[in-house]
Scaffold this active site. Structure first.
Site, short mmCIF file in Angstrom:
data_model
loop_
_atom_site.label_atom_id
_atom_site.label_comp_id
_atom_site.label_asym_id
_atom_site.label_seq_id
_atom_site.Cartn_x
_atom_site.Cartn_y
_atom_site.Cartn_z
N ASP A 132 -7.95 8.32 0.58
CA ASP A 132 -8.45 7.21 1.41
C ASP A 132 -8.22 7.46 2.90
O ASP A 132 -8.73 6.72 3.75
CB ASP A 132 -7.82 5.87 0.99
CG ASP A 132 -8.66 5.13 -0.04
OD1 ASP A 132 -9.82 5.53 -0.25
OD2 ASP A 132 -8.16 4.16 -0.63
N SER A 184 -10.13 -0.69 1.36
CA SER A 184 -11.23 -1.66 1.41
C SER A 184 -10.91 -2.90 0.59
O SER A 184 -11.75 -3.80 0.46
CB SER A 184 -12.51 -1.04 0.84
OG SER A 184 -12.89 0.09 1.57
N ARG A 232 0.84 -1.20 0.00
CA ARG A 232 0.00 0.00 0.00
C ARG A 232 0.88 1.25 0.00
O ARG A 232 1.96 1.27 0.60
CB ARG A 232 -0.84 -0.02 1.29
CG ARG A 232 -1.80 1.13 1.49
CD ARG A 232 -2.98 1.02 0.61
NE ARG A 232 -4.11 1.81 1.06
CZ ARG A 232 -5.14 2.10 0.27
NH1 ARG A 232 -5.19 1.69 -0.99
NH2 ARG A 232 -6.17 2.80 0.73
N THR A 281 -9.93 0.37 -9.24
CA THR A 281 -8.97 -0.59 -8.71
C THR A 281 -8.99 -1.80 -9.64
O THR A 281 -9.81 -1.86 -10.54
CB THR A 281 -9.37 -0.92 -7.26
OG1 THR A 281 -9.35 0.29 -6.53
CG2 THR A 281 -8.50 -1.93 -6.60
N THR A 296 -4.28 -0.75 -6.93
CA THR A 296 -5.10 0.44 -7.17
C THR A 296 -4.28 1.70 -7.38
O THR A 296 -3.15 1.82 -6.89
CB THR A 296 -6.06 0.66 -5.98
OG1 THR A 296 -6.95 1.73 -6.27
CG2 THR A 296 -5.31 0.97 -4.70
N1 GLY Z 1 -8.54 3.04 -3.02
C1 GLY Z 1 -9.50 2.08 -2.77
C2 GLY Z 1 -9.16 1.22 -1.61
O1 GLY Z 1 -8.00 1.03 -1.31
O2 GLY Z 1 -10.04 0.73 -0.96
#
Ligand code: GLY
Length: 570
Positions: A422, A452, A108, A380, A398
């Site tokens: 986010d 998510s 991430r 995503t 994403t």
């Molecule tokens: N950017 C969408 C997610 O990570 O949930």
């Protein structure tokens, strides 16, 4: 000459060059190349784009395993599916290896060192419209390339082979689909607004299906990665290009931020569900926690006796979702920064008490926190792979919104994410997907924004039987929940589990969203109970693999009907 004119003029020149080299037989996607369902006995790859599925299959057939295929697929998606495939974003991987181990990789994005809690608020503490979503300041430090290099440890083919298809598609080009042409035409003003230099995604005339998209700068970035490894992205010219790009738009990602980024192995979230074992994504994604909460809360009742998408069954699910998403907003954030009571939130006692207070036949009620607007996009992308040796991989990656921040790194040719949105930019203020948050998901340097994404593998007798995931922002966990319960509780065929209309509820806004073609009867009965039911566009694009071991090994791979998604296998 103003900025927009310069970009347009340069884009005309680029278009001319691009179309003059059309003689090089670039890849064309024919409808016949898009397999929506395959039944095979060895291995399968399902992705958002036929060229990516094909390249993944090629790696398996060259002697690679699921990890090899996953690396190639991600790199090809970064070229042929730039709306979500990426080098400039991030994602998560869940894997089950042939030795029976479950793995979890977190790549991430993180907030840059210079990020701070109120960075998207004005002097009166009001959110500045668009600042966390468009342009340079919306970008988190990208994690995808670091994630790919962590996966290399499990792969066996050389990097040159794994990267070859992506480099070829970037260098020689590929023909875009009708959906991509529509996207690029619609987003032209955004690309012009967020880029000073010409970008491959903008041309003077309108894009149409079959047009060639060549990305020479992206090809050069991929070659630097091939030559220098991680340093080809996080250091040297590529890193410098990112920082130079930041300076054009008040962005704050620094050379240090890039050099310090490292993908992280995590312990997957695992739990049993009706004689199966679920392996899914823990924090910093909310996906696994929500999935576990929903499966457990609904398991206290007998969903299958209520009937698939009957009003009673939908109400149970909606009320479970109300409680799960309220918890998301209140408790969840990056576990390296905040203490999250995951054990309690997912315990039987807590969840039983929580779901027991809903009143069958009467709509519940979310509190009066400001409601958000659900954003519809295919932001995503998900990849499901199984190989012949028994390795299974679910990866969701994403850029956040479709084409992320719409900021293309000049000279490096890739799009940067707008993942900072986010975070909860202010308590109670909804993000792109209408979800709210508070202190737990507040911005801080090096912190990860709550996700998510829910890449998930279901095991039975320690063998993978389902590999699943989807894009769709906040709708991801409810979508994965519906696919899993359609298969396990309602014994549905895999294509129906993916393609039948889905619904979504997320506490705030206090509205039930249904896809087009959803049953009118259920809609009317829910409305009569007091729910506000609204139709919206498609939610998610599920990539599903189901494996049946009863008579040998039968693999069914389904690519969602909602997009150009394709399955490949042998
Ligand atoms: N950017 C969408 C997610 O990570 O949930």
């Amino acid at each position: 000459m103003n900025k927009i004119k310069i970009v347009l003029l340069s884009s005309i020149i680029i278009s001319f060059i691009v179309f003059s080299v059309n003689a090089q037989t670039p890849s064309t996607i024919l409808n016949s190349d898009i397999s929506k369902k395959i039944t095979v006995h060895h291995a399968a790859v399902v992705t958002a784009h036929p060229l990516a599925s094909k390249a993944g299959l090629e790696m398996l057939q060259k002697g690679g395993n699921a990890f090899d295929a996953a690396i190639t697929v991600q790199l090809v998606l970064a070229v042929v599916y730039p709306n979500a495939g990426n080098l400039g974003g991030g994602g998560f991987m869940i894997a089950h290896t042939k030795d029976g181990n479950n793995l979890c990789l977190d790549f991430r994005e993180v907030a840059p060192e210079k990020a701070f809690k109120d960075m998207y608020l004005d002097s009166a503490s009001n959110p500045i419209p668009g600042l966390s979503q468009d342009g340079h300041l919306a970008c988190g430090v990208p994690g995808t390339v670091s994630g790919i290099f962590k996966m290399l440890k499990y792969a066996r083919l050389p990097l040159e082979i794994l990267m070859a298809p992506a480099i070829e598609y970037a260098e020689k080009g590929f023909k875009i689909t009708a959906a991509q042409a529509d996207d690029l035409n619609e987003l032209k003003p955004d690309f012009l607004k967020n880029n000073i230099s010409p970008v491959a995604f903008v041309k003077y005339e309108s894009w149409k299906a079959g047009d060639l998209l060549i990305q020479p700068e992206l090809a050069n970035t991929l070659k630097r990665i091939r030559k220098k490894g991680l340093k080809g992205f996080y250091e040297g010219p590529t890193a410098q290009y990112i920082v130079d790009e930041m300076k054009k738009g008040k962005g704050i990602i620094s050379l240090e931020d890039l050099k310090n980024y490292e993908a992280k192995s995590r312990i997957p979230m695992e739990f049993d569900y009706k004689n199966n074992h679920i392996v899914t994504m823990p924090l910093p994604s909310s996906g696994g926690i929500i999935l576990k909460q929903l499966l457990k809360m609904t398991a206290f009742k007998n969903m299958s006796s209520m009937g698939f998408q009957s009003p009673e069954c939908m109400q149970l699910i909606i009320e479970a979702e109300r409680r799960a998403y309220a918890d998301r907003a209140n408790f969840l954030g990056d576990p390296d920064f905040v203490k999250v009571p995951v054990k309690t939130l997912t315990s039987d006692n807590y969840l039983q008490t929580r779901i027991n207070d809903y009143r069958p036949g009467v709509a519940g009620n979310s509190n009066d926190t400001k409601a958000g607007v659900i954003h519809e996009s295919e932001e995503t992308t998900h990849i499901s792979i199984i190989d012949d040796e028994g390795n299974a991989i679910a990866i969701t990656t994403t850029l956040n919104d479709s084409y992320g921040s719409k900021t293309v790194v000049s000279k490096a040719g890739f799009i940067l994410n707008n993942e900072m949105d986010d975070f909860s930019i202010k308590p109670g203020v909804p993000n792109l997907y209408g979800v709210t948050g508070n202190e737990a998901n507040a911005i801080a340097p090096r912190k990860k924004m709550l996700s998510s994404m829910t890449p998930t593998i279901v095991l039975n007798s320690n063998k993978p039987i389902i590999v699943v995931g989807t894009p769709g922002g906040s709708t991801i966990p409810t979508n994965v929940f519906q696919t899993i319960t359609s298969l396990i509780d309602f014994k549905m065929s895999p294509e129906n589990a993916v393609n039948l209309p889905k619904f979504h509820f997320q506490w705030l806004p206090d509205e039930v969203f249904i896809e087009p073609e959803f049953s009118n009867t259920s809609k009317e009965k829910l409305t009569a109970m007091g729910y506000v039911v609204k139709e919206r566009g498609y939610m998610g694009r599920t990539e599903l693999i189901q494996i049946d071991y009863q008579n040998g090994k039968k693999i069914t791979a389904i690519a969602d009907k909602r997009g150009d998604d394709a399955a490949a296998g042998y």
